[in-house]
Design a protein around this motif. Sequence first.
Motif, PDB file in Angstrom:
ATOM      1  N   UNK A   1      26.914  28.366  17.463  1.00 18.15           N
ATOM      2  CA  UNK A   1      25.783  29.157  17.538  1.00 18.15           C
ATOM      3  C   UNK A   1      24.955  28.897  16.420  1.00 18.15           C
ATOM      4  N   UNK A   2      25.283  28.247  15.237  1.00 19.03           N
ATOM      5  CA  UNK A   2      24.292  28.019  14.322  1.00 19.03           C
ATOM      6  C   UNK A   2      23.279  27.020  14.756  1.00 19.03           C
ATOM      7  N   UNK A   3      23.584  26.419  15.663  1.00 17.13           N
ATOM      8  CA  UNK A   3      22.457  25.403  16.139  1.00 17.13           C
ATOM      9  C   UNK A   3      21.755  25.615  17.519  1.00 17.13           C
ATOM     10  N   UNK A   4      21.868  27.150  17.675  1.00 20.01           N
ATOM     11  CA  UNK A   4      21.428  27.329  19.357  1.00 20.01           C
ATOM     12  C   UNK A   4      20.476  28.490  18.824  1.00 20.01           C
TER      13      UNK A   4
ATOM     14  N   UNK B   1      17.516  19.860  13.104  1.00 18.70           N
ATOM     15  CA  UNK B   1      16.700  18.833  13.879  1.00 18.70           C
ATOM     16  C   UNK B   1      15.230  18.927  13.291  1.00 18.70           C
ATOM     17  N   UNK B   2      14.841  20.067  12.884  1.00 18.77           N
ATOM     18  CA  UNK B   2      13.234  20.330  12.518  1.00 18.77           C
ATOM     19  C   UNK B   2      12.526  20.566  13.793  1.00 18.77           C
ATOM     20  N   UNK B   3      11.297  19.669  13.791  1.00 17.15           N
ATOM     21  CA  UNK B   3      10.180  19.875  14.742  1.00 17.15           C
ATOM     22  C   UNK B   3      10.311  18.685  15.406  1.00 17.15           C
ATOM     23  N   UNK B   4      10.652  18.875  16.846  1.00 14.64           N
ATOM     24  CA  UNK B   4      10.745  17.793  17.832  1.00 14.64           C
ATOM     25  C   UNK B   4       9.740  18.050  19.161  1.00 14.64           C
TER      26      UNK B   4
ATOM     27  N   UNK C   1       5.584  20.699  20.357  1.00 20.23           N
ATOM     28  CA  UNK C   1       7.032  20.753  19.594  1.00 20.23           C
ATOM     29  C   UNK C   1       7.682  22.134  19.476  1.00 20.23           C
ATOM     30  N   UNK C   2       8.985  22.063  19.338  1.00 24.09           N
ATOM     31  CA  UNK C   2       9.635  23.396  19.081  1.00 24.09           C
ATOM     32  C   UNK C   2      10.631  22.636  17.616  1.00 24.09           C
ATOM     33  N   UNK C   3      11.029  24.089  16.985  1.00 21.42           N
ATOM     34  CA  UNK C   3      11.658  23.569  15.820  1.00 21.42           C
ATOM     35  C   UNK C   3      13.018  24.187  15.904  1.00 21.42           C
TER      36      UNK C   3
ATOM     37  N   UNK D   1      21.357  15.462  17.880  1.00 17.39           N
ATOM     38  CA  UNK D   1      22.590  16.178  17.254  1.00 17.39           C
ATOM     39  C   UNK D   1      23.674  14.982  16.951  1.00 17.39           C
ATOM     40  N   UNK D   2      23.859  14.243  17.883  1.00 16.90           N
ATOM     41  CA  UNK D   2      24.940  13.331  17.980  1.00 16.90           C
ATOM     42  C   UNK D   2      24.463  12.203  16.407  1.00 16.90           C
ATOM     43  N   UNK D   3      23.253  11.870  16.673  1.00 22.28           N
ATOM     44  CA  UNK D   3      22.710  11.155  15.343  1.00 22.28           C
ATOM     45  C   UNK D   3      22.873  11.829  14.039  1.00 22.28           C
ATOM     46  N   UNK D   4      22.993  13.124  13.980  1.00 26.74           N
ATOM     47  CA  UNK D   4      22.916  13.962  13.049  1.00 26.74           C
ATOM     48  C   UNK D   4      24.359  14.168  12.489  1.00 26.74           C
ATOM     49  N   UNK D   5      25.304  13.834  13.343  1.00 29.72           N
ATOM     50  CA  UNK D   5      26.698  14.021  13.025  1.00 29.72           C
ATOM     51  C   UNK D   5      27.429  14.984  13.846  1.00 29.72           C
ATOM     52  N   UNK D   6      27.019  15.588  14.772  1.00 34.12           N
ATOM     53  CA  UNK D   6      27.788  16.520  15.595  1.00 34.12           C
ATOM     54  C   UNK D   6      28.373  15.890  16.535  1.00 34.12           C
ATOM     55  N   UNK D   7      29.785  16.031  16.781  1.00 28.69           N
ATOM     56  CA  UNK D   7      30.441  15.300  17.682  1.00 28.69           C
ATOM     57  C   UNK D   7      30.436  16.027  19.190  1.00 28.69           C
ATOM     58  N   UNK D   8      29.837  15.230  20.032  1.00 27.31           N
ATOM     59  CA  UNK D   8      30.059  15.433  21.436  1.00 27.31           C
ATOM     60  C   UNK D   8      29.360  16.796  21.755  1.00 27.31           C
ATOM     61  N   UNK D   9      27.990  17.013  21.583  1.00 25.59           N
ATOM     62  CA  UNK D   9      27.330  18.313  21.652  1.00 25.59           C
ATOM     63  C   UNK D   9      27.211  18.431  23.059  1.00 25.59           C
ATOM     64  N   UNK D  10      27.338  19.542  23.556  1.00 26.39           N
ATOM     65  CA  UNK D  10      26.815  19.929  25.038  1.00 26.39           C
ATOM     66  C   UNK D  10      25.766  20.964  24.835  1.00 26.39           C
ATOM     67  N   UNK D  11      24.806  20.729  25.432  1.00 30.58           N
ATOM     68  CA  UNK D  11      23.459  21.428  25.554  1.00 30.58           C
ATOM     69  C   UNK D  11      22.761  21.741  26.607  1.00 30.58           C
ATOM     70  N   UNK D  12      22.507  23.075  26.520  1.00 30.56           N
ATOM     71  CA  UNK D  12      21.748  23.733  27.816  1.00 30.56           C
ATOM     72  C   UNK D  12      20.420  24.464  27.541  1.00 30.56           C
ATOM     73  N   UNK D  13      19.455  23.998  28.392  1.00 35.29           N
ATOM     74  CA  UNK D  13      18.197  24.628  27.981  1.00 35.29           C
ATOM     75  C   UNK D  13      17.654  25.299  29.193  1.00 35.29           C
TER      76      UNK D  13
END
Length: 245
Positions: free
Chosen positions: A72-75, A92-95, A86-88, A113-125
Amino acid sequence: MSFIKTRSFKTGLSALAVMSLGACASTPDPVIGAAVSTPRSDLGQAGFAVQRSQTYLMRPSDQISVNVFREPDFSLENVRIGVGGNVSLPMLGSIPAAGMTAAQFEQDVARRLTAAGLRLPMVSVNVNEYASHLVTVEGAVASPGVYSFQPGARLSSAIAMGGGTNRTAKRDQVAVFRETGDGISIAKFDYTQVSQGTMLDPILEPGDRVVVGTDGLSVFWQDVLTALPAFGVFANVGLNAADGN
């Protein structure tokens, strides 16, 4: 004698006005069968799409949700794409987001998110609001204004959102102004033919401006109708004077 002439003149005006309104109120019969889907290049319609796109590329001003499963902290429930595209996002900041499909953006966020250290992130948009989709409707319509629309809406939808053409409309002169890479392009449509299915009913693009032309003769009869009550008062005054009252 003068009263008879006045009454006859008034009756004639009223009859002609009613006839004019009756002509304006009629609608064309649809032509049964497949509707025309070929743009007419002589009317500037060459760049107008016929089919709805099967994919949607996100645009500035669209509002999206980004959900990272069990994180939830990354959502974010609602985040708007800025004018720069871009979105912030947390961590990740602004991408960049504009120009991508929701699926492409999911993959890009997961990779970041994987490159930032989060393991196997599952993302839905998901796109929550197509706020980029605005059309301006002007001219001889009942309710001119700026309206939001869903992707895939057509020219007929824009005119309907404007309350439809009014009694002064010149339905064969509907102009669509569209911004392109080379500037503003203008295409002409005959809305009577569009309504019959004998002319392309094009897909709208964000930022389109639809202008329905005005029939000068219909405007004249609108003015006549507006003036009739005052004319009636004048006729009554003349009648009373003739009677000696």
